[in-house]
Design an enzyme around this catalytic site. Structure first.
Site, PDB file in Angstrom:
ATOM      1  N   HIS A   1       5.292  25.357   3.713  1.00  0.00           N
ATOM      2  CA  HIS A   1       4.562  26.642   3.703  1.00  0.00           C
ATOM      3  C   HIS A   1       3.296  26.783   3.190  1.00  0.00           C
ATOM      4  CE1 HIS A   1       4.877  30.969   3.951  1.00  0.00           C
ATOM      5  NE2 HIS A   1       4.701  31.134   2.668  1.00  0.00           N
TER       6      HIS A   1
ATOM      7  N   ALA B   1       1.309  32.528  12.795  1.00  0.00           N
ATOM      8  CA  ALA B   1       1.281  31.229  12.559  1.00  0.00           C
ATOM      9  C   ALA B   1       2.236  30.517  13.253  1.00  0.00           C
ATOM     10  CB  ALA B   1       1.397  30.878  11.011  1.00  0.00           C
TER      11      ALA B   1
ATOM     12  N   MET C   1       8.287  31.692  13.940  1.00  0.00           N
ATOM     13  CA  MET C   1       9.272  32.594  13.568  1.00  0.00           C
ATOM     14  C   MET C   1       9.198  34.110  13.753  1.00  0.00           C
ATOM     15  SD  MET C   1      10.511  30.826  10.142  1.00  0.00           S
ATOM     16  CE  MET C   1      10.223  29.030   9.936  1.00  0.00           C
ATOM     17  N   SER C   2       8.100  34.493  14.447  1.00  0.00           N
ATOM     18  CA  SER C   2       7.862  36.164  14.626  1.00  0.00           C
ATOM     19  C   SER C   2       7.417  36.393  16.013  1.00  0.00           C
ATOM     20  CB  SER C   2       6.716  36.537  13.692  1.00  0.00           C
ATOM     21  OG  SER C   2       5.459  35.872  13.871  1.00  0.00           O
TER      22      SER C   2
ATOM     23  N   TYR D   1      15.209  36.685   9.448  1.00  0.00           N
ATOM     24  CA  TYR D   1      15.527  35.751   8.505  1.00  0.00           C
ATOM     25  C   TYR D   1      15.508  35.997   7.062  1.00  0.00           C
ATOM     26  CZ  TYR D   1      10.288  34.620   7.314  1.00  0.00           C
ATOM     27  OH  TYR D   1       9.119  34.639   7.258  1.00  0.00           O
ATOM     28  N   GLU D   2      14.933  37.540   6.794  1.00  0.00           N
ATOM     29  CA  GLU D   2      15.125  38.033   5.514  1.00  0.00           C
ATOM     30  C   GLU D   2      16.159  38.703   5.435  1.00  0.00           C
ATOM     31  OE1 GLU D   2      10.751  39.770   4.278  1.00  0.00           O
ATOM     32  OE2 GLU D   2      10.935  39.621   6.361  1.00  0.00           O
TER      33      GLU D   2
ATOM     34  N   SER E   1       1.013  35.015   8.874  1.00  0.00           N
ATOM     35  CA  SER E   1       0.804  34.293   7.515  1.00  0.00           C
ATOM     36  C   SER E   1      -0.618  33.845   7.410  1.00  0.00           C
ATOM     37  CB  SER E   1       1.385  32.961   7.368  1.00  0.00           C
ATOM     38  OG  SER E   1       2.988  33.543   7.705  1.00  0.00           O
TER      39      SER E   1
ATOM     40  N   HIS F   1       2.235  37.743   2.960  1.00  0.00           N
ATOM     41  CA  HIS F   1       2.363  38.928   3.481  1.00  0.00           C
ATOM     42  C   HIS F   1       2.228  40.167   2.455  1.00  0.00           C
ATOM     43  CE1 HIS F   1       4.090  36.083   6.250  1.00  0.00           C
ATOM     44  NE2 HIS F   1       4.242  37.006   7.327  1.00  0.00           N
TER      45      HIS F   1
ATOM     46  N   HIS G   1      11.346  40.109   9.052  1.00  0.00           N
ATOM     47  CA  HIS G   1      11.792  39.007   9.785  1.00  0.00           C
ATOM     48  C   HIS G   1      13.365  39.241   9.885  1.00  0.00           C
ATOM     49  CE1 HIS G   1       7.927  37.547   8.415  1.00  0.00           C
ATOM     50  NE2 HIS G   1       7.567  37.142   9.739  1.00  0.00           N
TER      51      HIS G   1
ATOM     52  N   ASN H   1       0.082  23.890  11.920  1.00  0.00           N
ATOM     53  CA  ASN H   1       0.692  22.380  11.244  1.00  0.00           C
ATOM     54  C   ASN H   1       1.291  21.707  12.635  1.00  0.00           C
ATOM     55  OD1 ASN H   1       2.975  24.427  10.850  1.00  0.00           O
ATOM     56  ND2 ASN H   1       3.894  23.014  11.688  1.00  0.00           N
TER      57      ASN H   1
HETATM   58  N1  HPA Z   1       7.854  26.179  12.830  1.00  0.00           N
HETATM   59  C1  HPA Z   1       8.196  27.520  12.690  1.00  0.00           C
HETATM   60  N2  HPA Z   1       7.271  28.367  12.294  1.00  0.00           N
HETATM   61  C2  HPA Z   1       6.051  28.160  11.891  1.00  0.00           C
HETATM   62  C3  HPA Z   1       5.629  26.764  11.826  1.00  0.00           C
HETATM   63  C4  HPA Z   1       6.656  25.977  12.254  1.00  0.00           C
HETATM   64  O1  HPA Z   1       6.391  24.501  12.325  1.00  0.00           O
HETATM   65  N3  HPA Z   1       4.661  26.586  11.325  1.00  0.00           N
HETATM   66  C5  HPA Z   1       4.151  28.107  11.014  1.00  0.00           C
HETATM   67  N4  HPA Z   1       5.095  28.910  11.299  1.00  0.00           N
END
Ligand code: HPA
Length: 273
Positions: free
Chosen positions: A245, A112, A209-210, A84-85, A29, A60, A82, A233
């Site tokens: 996001h 990320a 998440m990847s 999740y999609e 990302s 993306h 992913h 973050n």
């Molecule tokens: N959690 C999960 N996936 C992420 C995060 C997070 O805080 N930041 C970027 N991708």
């Protein structure tokens, strides 16, 4: 369930791109800026490959770029699929399989993540030296693909020599790069504070998440894997803000510059030698 025809997809990419990539790079990302560093890039949208869906997450881009970075032939993947999609294992794993079928011996993953360890603040880079699969999804579920193992070893998922190269390059470029453990969650919701504490107790330094599904598939095919995580973050409950996001994308872009610098220096070391 059958996935995309891997060899056919690889042939299409080879016909269009005209080179056999040695390194397959997956951009996470906000990291799309790396694509500008490529020479003679030919773009092939995912939707041009049989069985591939179009990518959908904002930020993306949904295409492969075939070209060179500092002379080394690479397959750059902008966007990924992913769980999740709602995609199944065959789709999530397909880009890695195609990259391997095209000839890439190394898979370089970027992502990320949310920082859990106290030194991993937004903008930090972490070299993934191990992971924990807390997404509880198995990318290799289903029939064994030709050239893959049924029960691949995962005792050294990330390549020690390639990690050492990354650290040398980062040191020379004065970019801080520390090692750590990536905790994979399925998403798409971010975590609760209690989940983040559980991840920390389990040994995760960042959460994302990847990456883990792709690393598992690559290891099953005997590819060498390197992964760098961009902390975008503080993980939920550890910072003052809620996790957002837009913030993830913004920090991805800032730290993406550092990743681009590393990539330029690193890629020639990752090619076939
Ligand atoms: N959690 C999960 N996936 C992420 C995060 C997070 O805080 N930041 C970027 N991708």
């Amino acid at each position: 369930m059958r996935g995309p025809p891997i060899d056919e997809c690889a042939s299409i990419l080879f016909e269009r791109g005209g080179v056999r990539p040695e390194v397959h790079i997956v951009l996470g990302s906000g990291l799309g800026g790396v694509a500008e560093r490529m020479e003679d890039a030919v773009a092939v949208p995912f939707g041009d490959l049989p069985g591939f869906p179009e990518a959908s997450v904002s930020g993306h881009e949904g295409c492969f770029l075939i070209g060179r970075i500092e002379g080394t032939p690479v397959l750059l993947q902008s966007g990924r699929f992913h769980f999740y999609e709602g995609f199944g294992a065959e789709i999530v794993a397909a880009p890695v399989r195609v990259g391997r079928a095209l000839g890439a011996g190394t898979l370089f993953l970027t992502n990320a993540s949310g920082g859990i360890r106290s030194d991993l603040a937004p903008g930090a880079l972490m070299l993934v030296d191990d992971h924990i699969n807390l997404g509880f999804q198995a990318p290799l579920a289903g029939p064994v693909h030709p050239g893959e193992e049924r029960f691949p070893d995962m005792s050294r998922p990330y390549d020690g020599e390639l990690m050492a190269f990354a650290e040398e390059v980062a040191l020379a470029a004065r970019i801080r790069l520390t090692r750590g453990v990536y905790g994979w969650v399925g998403g798409p919701n971010f975590e609760t504070p209690a989940e983040v504490l559980a991840l920390r107790a389990a040994g995760a330094d960042v959460v994302g998440m990847s990456t883990v599904p792709e690393a598992i598939v690559a290891r099953a095919r005997g590819q060498r894997v390197l992964a760098i995580s961009v902390v975008t973050n503080r993980a939920a409950g550890l910072g003052l803000e809620v996790v957002d996001h837009e913030e993830v994308m913004a920090w991805g872009a800032v730290a993406g510059e550092k990743v681009a610098v590393l990539l330029e220096e690193l890629v020639p070391l990752l090619g076939h030698r």
